[in-house]
Scaffold this motif. Structure first.
Motif, short mmCIF file in Angstrom:
data_model
loop_
_atom_site.label_atom_id
_atom_site.label_comp_id
_atom_site.label_asym_id
_atom_site.label_seq_id
_atom_site.Cartn_x
_atom_site.Cartn_y
_atom_site.Cartn_z
N GLU A 1 0.83 -1.20 0.00
CA GLU A 1 0.00 0.00 0.00
C GLU A 1 0.86 1.26 0.00
OE1 GLU A 1 -3.40 1.56 2.99
OE2 GLU A 1 -2.98 -0.59 3.03
N LEU A 2 1.94 1.22 0.82
CA LEU A 2 2.84 2.36 0.91
C LEU A 2 3.48 2.64 -0.44
CD1 LEU A 2 4.86 1.99 4.22
CD2 LEU A 2 3.29 3.82 3.58
N ARG A 3 3.97 1.58 -1.11
CA ARG A 3 4.61 1.74 -2.42
C ARG A 3 3.67 2.43 -3.39
NH1 ARG A 3 7.26 -3.29 -1.67
NH2 ARG A 3 9.50 -2.91 -1.59
N ASN A 4 2.42 1.96 -3.41
CA ASN A 4 1.45 2.55 -4.33
C ASN A 4 1.29 4.05 -4.07
OD1 ASN A 4 1.07 0.13 -5.54
ND2 ASN A 4 -0.78 -0.40 -4.37
N TYR A 5 1.21 4.40 -2.79
CA TYR A 5 1.05 5.81 -2.43
C TYR A 5 2.27 6.62 -2.87
CZ TYR A 5 1.39 9.96 0.50
OH TYR A 5 1.58 11.24 0.93
N TYR A 6 3.46 6.09 -2.58
CA TYR A 6 4.69 6.80 -2.93
C TYR A 6 4.75 7.08 -4.43
CZ TYR A 6 6.45 5.58 1.75
OH TYR A 6 6.62 5.45 3.09
N ARG A 7 4.40 6.05 -5.21
CA ARG A 7 4.45 6.21 -6.67
C ARG A 7 3.45 7.27 -7.10
NH1 ARG A 7 5.06 0.01 -7.17
NH2 ARG A 7 7.33 -0.10 -7.05
N GLU A 8 2.28 7.23 -6.49
CA GLU A 8 1.22 8.17 -6.84
C GLU A 8 1.67 9.62 -6.65
OE1 GLU A 8 -2.80 8.14 -4.77
OE2 GLU A 8 -2.65 6.17 -5.75
N VAL A 9 2.32 9.92 -5.52
CA VAL A 9 2.71 11.31 -5.27
C VAL A 9 3.98 11.69 -6.01
CG1 VAL A 9 1.56 11.48 -3.03
CG2 VAL A 9 3.96 10.78 -3.13
N GLY A 10 4.66 10.69 -6.60
CA GLY A 10 5.80 10.99 -7.44
C GLY A 10 7.16 10.89 -6.78
N ILE A 11 7.25 10.08 -5.76
CA ILE A 11 8.57 9.83 -5.15
C ILE A 11 9.33 8.87 -6.06
CG2 ILE A 11 9.74 8.85 -3.12
CD1 ILE A 11 7.26 9.69 -1.49
N ASN A 12 10.63 9.11 -6.24
CA ASN A 12 11.38 8.25 -7.17
C ASN A 12 11.64 6.85 -6.59
OD1 ASN A 12 14.15 7.94 -6.04
ND2 ASN A 12 14.09 10.18 -6.16
N GLU A 13 11.85 5.89 -7.48
CA GLU A 13 11.94 4.47 -7.10
C GLU A 13 13.04 4.20 -6.06
OE1 GLU A 13 9.99 1.75 -7.66
OE2 GLU A 13 8.58 3.14 -8.62
N ASN A 14 14.19 4.87 -6.22
CA ASN A 14 15.28 4.65 -5.26
C ASN A 14 14.87 5.06 -3.86
OD1 ASN A 14 17.11 3.55 -6.99
ND2 ASN A 14 18.09 5.52 -7.50
N ALA A 15 14.24 6.24 -3.79
CA ALA A 15 13.80 6.72 -2.48
C ALA A 15 12.73 5.78 -1.91
CB ALA A 15 13.26 8.13 -2.60
N ILE A 16 11.85 5.27 -2.78
CA ILE A 16 10.80 4.34 -2.32
C ILE A 16 11.44 3.11 -1.68
CG2 ILE A 16 9.01 2.73 -3.09
CD1 ILE A 16 8.13 4.81 -5.14
N GLN A 17 12.42 2.52 -2.36
CA GLN A 17 13.07 1.32 -1.82
C GLN A 17 13.74 1.62 -0.48
OE1 GLN A 17 12.14 -1.54 -2.92
NE2 GLN A 17 13.27 -2.28 -1.12
N THR A 18 14.39 2.77 -0.42
CA THR A 18 15.07 3.14 0.83
C THR A 18 14.05 3.34 1.95
OG1 THR A 18 16.68 4.30 -0.53
CG2 THR A 18 16.75 4.73 1.83
N LEU A 19 12.93 3.97 1.62
CA LEU A 19 11.90 4.19 2.64
C LEU A 19 11.34 2.87 3.15
CD1 LEU A 19 9.91 7.16 1.08
CD2 LEU A 19 11.02 7.16 3.32
#
Lengths: 484, 472
Positions: free
Chosen positions: B297-315
């Motif tokens: 769910e978090l990943r989907n949200y991050y992508r939606e708001v436009g956070i980049n993939e590297n930052a998503i993985q780190t988060l």
């Protein structure tokens, strides 16, 4: 020698309250009798501690009926810092690190633990002969077995070494020795009394219960040990009634059932006749008595062998010589440690039952035997429930016979199970039941009557039993010249 | 072509406050045999209790893995002798696992796949044996620690899928907050079953179990090795026996432990000391309502708001950061916040070896910095000098900037003269701009920032620069 321990709880309470006697008088009387009798009713005496406690109680107020009264505990109920052996070489030096819940309750009442009573090893047996220690004798006739497995508790109460004891009942272990020794023994509803601290034999059948000389004493003691215990998930939240209030209440209109199976020709004729006399008494008192058939009762013994021994094989696995209990002297590896410790620590009957139980739960046998047995057990339970839709109580003999000679059944592993023919169904269904003395046979050996009630209806048992006790007015003391 | 089929069993220690069948503390202690009572030691006469917190944790895991719930469940005894098993039996759930027939969705190289979940059940851990020269010692602190056993269906077809499954499972359990899931420390233990069969065939080959693999990446290596080993044997006409092996991480190979004999006989039967537990719909609903946000769910949200993939993985892999972002995402720009958290802030935490929680940073302070960054009042270059002071003093961000001389030049006249000066000095760039080369603007911009020692407001400079260049 004094003979206060022939008196009832209420009588002793009055004497203690008006300072006619002190707790120490009762404790000293108990130890004198135990030493003189030589019945082997006790495995371990708590002499030093009991005398000390009795002294201490002299400065305290007599605040409840059980205050300062001596009690004996079957040796499968754990007592902190007081040796608890289960009458087994496996535990003959075992000092528990905690008190069973019932022991805590008795201590809160300031009862005095006199000692730990003899029994069949791990409660497996119905004569007392499987004990690792010298076996208990029947106070009525020392050549006869006292019954078992609560042999020592029965003999101690019957001979007035103490007036109160706790026993445990898995297939009849309170009721059968109570019947053989002529006392009042009750197996409560499964869940009425906490099993925490009762060394398990068959967990789904075991219950602790009171063994006394009178119905009233029995009711008082049951109330003291009953109730929900957070340490036992199978204990019931159902409120504990004042059982003693049921004593002497009218029994007119009580609907009583007598299973034909309980009065068949397998049962000794003198026992049957004695039960029939009580039935007449009850009818005269305005009870209705019907003879009925209860299906599945005949499966009691095979059911017991499957369920009780299956559970026992698992419950006794913890005695492995590692944390407590007997450890073999010589072993080279882990397997030898297990084999020799268990081989040396357990007696033959226990080993036999562990082997049968293990076999029953092995591989496909679990389905063929164990799961099928659980189904039959449910059927039997349903049948009992049906009976209690119409009847208040079921009565019959406690046992097929009276106490028999030592050695008669010890050569036949199966025979001893047949003593429990009439008592096992009660454990299978989890019902409460009492053995009440109702007379003697031609050898002057006590005969016991079985009174079975529905779940948590111990009050009905006490009501009927107190009526019978009052009207038969038996002098049930093996030491009294004038007895019966 | 022979291909592997893989099923995985995972034992996970739950971090409930107390043990599963007793009230002893469930925690790590350096002192052996301190969190122990008569129940944990299997003393005669003891009976199990039942820890409701453990049931709730197992329910969370079952719900997160999309399992059906056994609403009427009981416990069973698994009987065997071993010194680390105090009662001579383990209390587990054989017939009625709390969860069954679920799935976990994994992502391998952008491809999504559902891995079936056979069952999730509650059981107790054994005590810990320490084998020494003078014999074996037993530490009962671990005896009765709650475990869930999570058993997948044999749905994985490669080492990559197995690794992805374990990583997804580990993340999920971590986010549920029910376990530390540290494989190195034994709070998560993995056993793999591998068999080889012809591609497309329904018939599975001989099952080989690899026990207790020490890390997720080693699971991948073990599967690769085992696939190769089995393939070689089978292709050379050999046959396999059902056996248990272990992975040796020094040699990267698997080693035979024992050949399986005709099925272990655990003499299972229903535990008579624990009555049936009925899980009401309300109970299950209540647990479901209190489920934390999970990684998918978090990943989907991050992508939606436009956070980049590297930052998503780190988060996702730094649960503390993603939890913090959850708390502040409505108070500031989540993208800038994510970059700040996973960039300079994480480097600072790593360097200082401390946790986010241990910092004296208020949410207001954090958000203030994020908006300074967003408005470009604080440049990323300035942030590096600014951050340690910000985190180690209790001063306001503006105050720190002032002290560090980071106050921006926003005076348009001053900036305009700087812009003009730089343009005059760089006629080549002006040519480039006219030819439509974007790098010209970037270069000139850089020169101005250098000239102003990074103090020029970049937004204003940009506007002025473009305005001036267009004049040529």
């Amino acid at each position: 020698m004094t003979n206060y321990l022939n008196k009832s709880i209420k009588e002793l309470n009055t004497l203690l309250k008006n300072k006619t006697i002190k707790p120490i008088d009762l404790v000293e009387e108990a130890f004198e009798k135990i030493e003189k009798d030589g019945l082997n009713a006790f495995i371990t005496l708590n002499k030093e501690e009991a005398l000390k406690q009795a002294k201490e109680l002299e400065n305290k107020e007599v605040d409840n009926l059980l205050f300062g009264l001596p009690i004996a505990l079957k040796d499968n109920i754990v007592t902190k810092d007081l040796r608890t052996t289960c009458a087994s070489h496996m535990l003959d030096d075992f000092l528990p690190i905690y008190d069973a819940t019932v022991v805590k309750k008795l201590k809160e009442k300031n009862m005095i633990i006199i000692g730990k009573t003899n029994m069949d090893e791990f409660a497996m047996g119905s004569t007392g002969e499987t004990s690792y220690f010298p076996h208990t004798k029947n106070p009525w006739n020392e050549k006869k077995v006292p019954g078992g497995s609560s042999s020592g508790s029965a003999a101690a109460v019957s001979s007035r070494e103490v007036s109160l004891a706790l026993g445990t009942d898995t297939g009849g272990s309170i009721r059968q020795p109570s019947s053989f020794c002529g006392l009042v023994g009750l197996k409560p509803t499964y869940g009425r009394v906490s099993r925490y601290g009762l060394i398990a034999f068959a967990s789904s059948l075991d219950q602790i219960g009171p063994m006394t000389n009178t119905v009233e004493d029995n009711a008082i003691l049951l109330e003291a040990i009953s109730g929900k215990d957070e340490n036992d998930l199978t204990s019931s939240r159902k409120e504990v009634p004042h059982y003693v209030d049921s004593i002497g209440k009218p029994i007119k209109g009580t609907r009583v059932a007598v299973p034909n199976y309980y009065m068949s020709e397998t049962i000794d004729i003198e026992v049957r006749n004695q039960v029939k006399e009580v039935i007449e008494l009850l009818e005269k008192a305005g009870c209705t008595v019907d003879y009925i058939d209860i299906p599945y009762l005949e499966y009691a013994i095979p059911l017991y062998q499957i369920i009780a021994l299956g559970e026992a094989s698992s419950n006794l696995a913890r005695y492995d010589g590692i944390r407590y209990g007997h450890v073999t002297e010589n072993y080279e590896n882990l397997e030898e440690l297990y084999k020799y410790s268990r081989g040396e620590g357990f007696g033959n009957e226990v080993k036999r039952r562990i082997m049968i139980g293990s076999y029953i739960l092995s591989g496909k046998n679990a389905n063929v035997y164990y799961r099928k047995a659980l189904k039959v057990r449910n059927k039997m339970t349903e049948e009992f429930k049906k009976v209690f839709e119409t009847y208040d109580l079921i009565i019959g003999p406690t046992n097929t016979n009276v106490a028999y000679d030592f050695g008669v059944k010890s050569d036949d592993a199966l025979k001893s199970f047949y003593d429990d023919l009439l008592t096992i169904p009660v454990n299978m269904a989890g019902l409460p039941a009492m053995s009440l003395p109702i007379g003697f046979n031609h050898e002057h050996l006590p005969i016991g009557m079985h009174i079975i009630a529905s779940y948590f209806e111990e009050e009905k048992i006490y009501k009927l039993a107190s009526y019978i006790e009052k009207h038969l007015h038996l002098e049930c003391n093996p030491k009294e010249e004038e007895s019966c | 072509m022979l291909v592997p089929t893989i099923g995985i069993e995972v034992h996970v220690e739950l971090k409930s406050k107390s043990k599963v069948y007793s009230t002893s503390k469930n925690a790590f202690s350096n002192e052996p045999n301190t969190f122990v009572n008569e129940i944990d030691l299997g003393y005669p006469g003891t009976l199990p209790k039942l820890n409701k917190e453990v049931i709730n944790m197992a329910l969370k895991a079952s719900i997160a893995c999309h399992c059906h719930i056994n609403k009427r469940m009981h416990w069973d005894r698994k009987n065997y002798f071993y010194p680390d098993l105090p009662k001579g039996y383990q209390i587990t759930q054989q017939d009625t696992p709390i969860g069954y027939d679920g799935y976990l969705e994994i992502n391998v190289d952008g491809q999504k796949k559902k891995i079936g979940m056979e069952r999730i059940h509650i059981e107790e851990d054994t005590c810990k044996s320490i084998h020494g020269l003078s014999g074996t010692m037993l530490n009962f602190n671990r005896a009765g620690v709650p475990l869930i056993e999570v058993v997948s269906k044999p749905d994985m077809k490669s080492d990559k899928e197995a690794v992805a499954y374990l990583e997804t499972l580990r993340e999920t359990l971590l986010y549920l907050g029910i376990s530390d899931v540290k494989i190195e420390e034994g709070s998560m233990r993995c056993d793999c079953n591998i068999s080889l069969s012809e591609e497309g065939s329904d018939k599975l080959g001989t099952k080989i179990e690899i026990k207790n693999i020490g890390s997720i990446s080693n699971v991948g290596l073990a599967i690769l090795y085992e696939t190769k080993r089995q393939r070689e044997i089978l292709e050379n006409g050999g046959t396999l026996k059902e056996e248990t092996r272990r992975f040796d991480d020094h040699t990267g190979t698997t080693i035979l432990m024992r050949v399986k004999e005709t099925g272990n006989d655990y003499r299972y039967f229903p535990e008579p000391d624990i009555p049936y537990v009925e899980l009401s719909d309300e109970w299950i609903q209540d647990v479901e309502n209190n489920m934390p946000v999970l990684p998918t769910e978090l990943r989907n949200y991050y992508r939606e708001v436009g956070i980049n993939e590297n930052a998503i993985q780190t988060l996702i892999s730094n649960i503390e950061l993603s939890k913090y972002l959850e708390e502040v995402k409505k108070l500031c720009n989540p993208v800038v916040a994510a970059n700040f958290l996973t960039g300079d802030l994480l480097s600072y935490l790593n360097k200082k070896e401390c946790s986010l929680e241990s910092l004296h940073m208020s949410k207001e302070g954090f958000c203030k910095v994020v908006s300074l960054l967003e408005e470009k009042k604080l440049s990323s270059k300035q942030l590096k000098d600014f951050l340690p002071v910000f985190l180690e003093s209790k001063k306001e961000p503006e105050e720190i900037m002032k002290e560090l001389g980071m106050v921006q030049i926003t005076d348009e006249n001053a900036l305009l003269s700087m812009v003009k000066e730089v343009i005059e000095k760089n006629p080549n760039s002006v040519e480039d701009f006219k030819n439509g080369l974007d790098r010209a603007v970037k270069y000139l911009m850089g020169q101005i920032m250098k000239e102003s020692k990074g103090k020029a407001n970049p937004q204003l400079v940009m506007e002025l620069l473009v305005q001036e260049l267009k004049k040529y």
